[in-house]
Motif scaffolding. Sequence first.
Motif, short mmCIF file in Angstrom:
data_model
loop_
_atom_site.label_atom_id
_atom_site.label_comp_id
_atom_site.label_asym_id
_atom_site.label_seq_id
_atom_site.Cartn_x
_atom_site.Cartn_y
_atom_site.Cartn_z
N THR A 134 0.83 -1.20 0.00
CA THR A 134 0.00 0.00 0.00
C THR A 134 0.86 1.25 0.00
N PRO A 135 0.36 2.34 -0.58
CA PRO A 135 1.10 3.60 -0.49
C PRO A 135 1.13 4.12 0.94
N LEU A 136 2.18 4.83 1.27
CA LEU A 136 2.37 5.37 2.61
C LEU A 136 2.78 6.83 2.46
N LYS A 137 1.97 7.73 2.99
CA LYS A 137 2.27 9.15 2.82
C LYS A 137 3.52 9.52 3.59
N THR A 138 4.41 10.22 2.92
CA THR A 138 5.63 10.68 3.55
C THR A 138 5.36 12.00 4.28
N VAL A 139 6.42 12.60 4.82
CA VAL A 139 6.29 13.89 5.46
C VAL A 139 7.13 14.91 4.70
N PHE A 140 6.85 16.16 4.92
CA PHE A 140 7.54 17.25 4.27
C PHE A 140 9.01 17.27 4.70
N ASP A 145 2.71 28.30 2.99
CA ASP A 145 2.19 29.18 4.04
C ASP A 145 2.10 28.44 5.38
N LYS A 146 1.81 29.21 6.43
CA LYS A 146 1.81 28.68 7.79
C LYS A 146 0.76 27.58 7.98
N GLN A 147 -0.40 27.74 7.36
CA GLN A 147 -1.44 26.73 7.50
C GLN A 147 -0.99 25.40 6.91
N ARG A 148 -0.35 25.47 5.75
CA ARG A 148 0.13 24.25 5.11
C ARG A 148 1.26 23.62 5.92
N LEU A 149 2.15 24.44 6.47
CA LEU A 149 3.21 23.90 7.32
C LEU A 149 2.61 23.19 8.53
N ALA A 150 1.57 23.76 9.10
CA ALA A 150 0.91 23.13 10.24
C ALA A 150 0.30 21.79 9.83
N GLU A 151 -0.30 21.73 8.65
CA GLU A 151 -0.87 20.48 8.16
C GLU A 151 0.22 19.43 7.93
N TYR A 152 1.39 19.89 7.57
CA TYR A 152 2.53 18.99 7.36
C TYR A 152 3.19 18.58 8.67
N GLY A 153 2.74 19.15 9.79
CA GLY A 153 3.39 18.87 11.06
C GLY A 153 4.75 19.51 11.18
N CYS A 154 4.94 20.61 10.46
CA CYS A 154 6.24 21.29 10.42
C CYS A 154 6.13 22.75 10.85
N ASP A 155 5.20 23.02 11.74
CA ASP A 155 5.03 24.38 12.26
C ASP A 155 5.90 24.50 13.51
N MET A 214 15.30 13.21 -7.57
CA MET A 214 15.35 13.94 -6.31
C MET A 214 14.06 13.69 -5.55
N HIS A 215 14.12 13.87 -4.24
CA HIS A 215 12.94 13.80 -3.38
C HIS A 215 12.92 15.04 -2.51
N GLY A 216 11.85 15.21 -1.74
CA GLY A 216 11.73 16.41 -0.92
C GLY A 216 10.75 17.41 -1.50
N TYR A 217 9.87 16.95 -2.39
CA TYR A 217 8.82 17.80 -2.95
C TYR A 217 7.57 17.69 -2.06
N ALA A 218 6.46 18.20 -2.52
CA ALA A 218 5.23 18.17 -1.72
C ALA A 218 4.88 16.72 -1.37
N PRO A 219 4.57 16.44 -0.11
CA PRO A 219 4.27 15.06 0.30
C PRO A 219 3.08 14.45 -0.43
N GLU A 220 2.15 15.31 -0.87
CA GLU A 220 0.95 14.80 -1.53
C GLU A 220 1.17 14.45 -3.00
N ASP A 221 2.34 14.81 -3.56
CA ASP A 221 2.62 14.45 -4.96
C ASP A 221 2.80 12.93 -5.06
N LYS A 222 2.32 12.34 -6.15
CA LYS A 222 2.30 10.88 -6.26
C LYS A 222 3.69 10.26 -6.17
N ASP A 223 4.70 10.93 -6.70
CA ASP A 223 6.05 10.37 -6.68
C ASP A 223 6.72 10.50 -5.32
N SER A 224 6.12 11.28 -4.43
CA SER A 224 6.70 11.44 -3.09
C SER A 224 6.31 10.32 -2.14
N PHE A 225 5.23 9.60 -2.46
CA PHE A 225 4.71 8.60 -1.53
C PHE A 225 5.72 7.50 -1.26
#
Length: 400
Positions: A35-41, A301-311, A343-354
């Motif tokens: 199964t896919p597993l979402k990464t973190v920012f 933005d700050k809201q997105r960082l908070a959603e990523y757990g990186c605030d 390379m990696h380290g792009y948006a966690p929600e991008d399909k290639d980041s999973f």
Amino acid sequence: MKRSESITLCVFIDAFGWELMRQHRFLDSVLKTKTPLKTVFGYSSTCDPVILTGKMPQETNHFSCFYYNPKESPFGLLKWLACLPKALTRRGRVRRILSRFIGRRYGFTGYFQLYNMPFQHLPLFGYSEQRDLYQSGGIRSGLPTMFDYLRQESIPFTMSDWRKSEVENLADMRAELERGEVSFGYLYLAHLDAVLHEYGTMHPNVTEKIAWYEQELERLIQVAKESYQEVRLFLFSDHGMTDVKETYDIKSQIEALGLKFGKDYVAVYDSTMVRFWFLHDMARIRITKALQEEVLGEIVDKQRLAEYGCDFQDNTYGDLFFLMKPGVLLCPSFMGETPLAGMHGYAPEDKDSFAAFATNCELPVLPKRLDDLMETVLSGVVSHLPKAPKPTSEGLALMV
């Protein structure tokens, strides 16, 4: 010979993302569930502490290796290395040798790498991974890792040494399994990440590497079955890999604004993002305006960082994060001056980041994100996962 009761075997393959796993037939006769597993920012320096603690980055206080901290920087004397000829110090091999020497000199037990950080700027920065993440006290915030829980309950385990080669770690794990004395094994396989950086995801060398993993793991699983009545296998990664489509020199764009590094602003130019600290409001205004006009990336933005757990508290890892679009590599950067194929380290929600997760077990609930892994792999091994202790005074000091 009487077989031991059971073994939980975790296999961590760096950068073996979901897109790669689903494109290759991999241990299909063993792994019941994939199964896919979402990464973190962030990068591996962000992901690994999340995997080990089951907590998001703002709780581990790990993100990138370098962060703005001139008052407590250990690198004051390294500014003199800027006097060395760039033709020498820009070489990767020279940087790696210097990194090993400096890491030993400073007593760092964690992963330490200078990459392409400018020597004249190093005294402005702290380094987050000074201690070995896999040993007690390795997490900056003081959180326990899965291995601390195993130690706490006196459960015999073995884990790979990240300093060793894959061949050595595989041999060590086979030897441990043959003895049949441990109940938990953690195998770390790192080299696929380097292969993907060099060749991208579609190269035959990648297919060859994945086939080699399959062959070696089949052998390892057979050894485990001969020593244990039950083998519970969990295979996972930290992130995926994105093929690089173009490079961009954002560093020159920022420098063209006429602001002075260290006086007006400070920045870390990672491979897929830039993190800024502003030393006065005018620098913030000018840099933000310039970034808003860039089409190959966006401000997180700050809201997105908070959603990523990186605030992060006090903006430890940056006042502003600018993230490139998937497939755009910052080059040159503080990570290097040579273009990479992957390379990696792009948006966690991008399909290639999973990332990816796979197991031979029937699980009532599958992990959805990296911070779910610890509870999943320890289920049935430790009797319970106690609440994490409050960070130690040392950990709290490091969070400032």
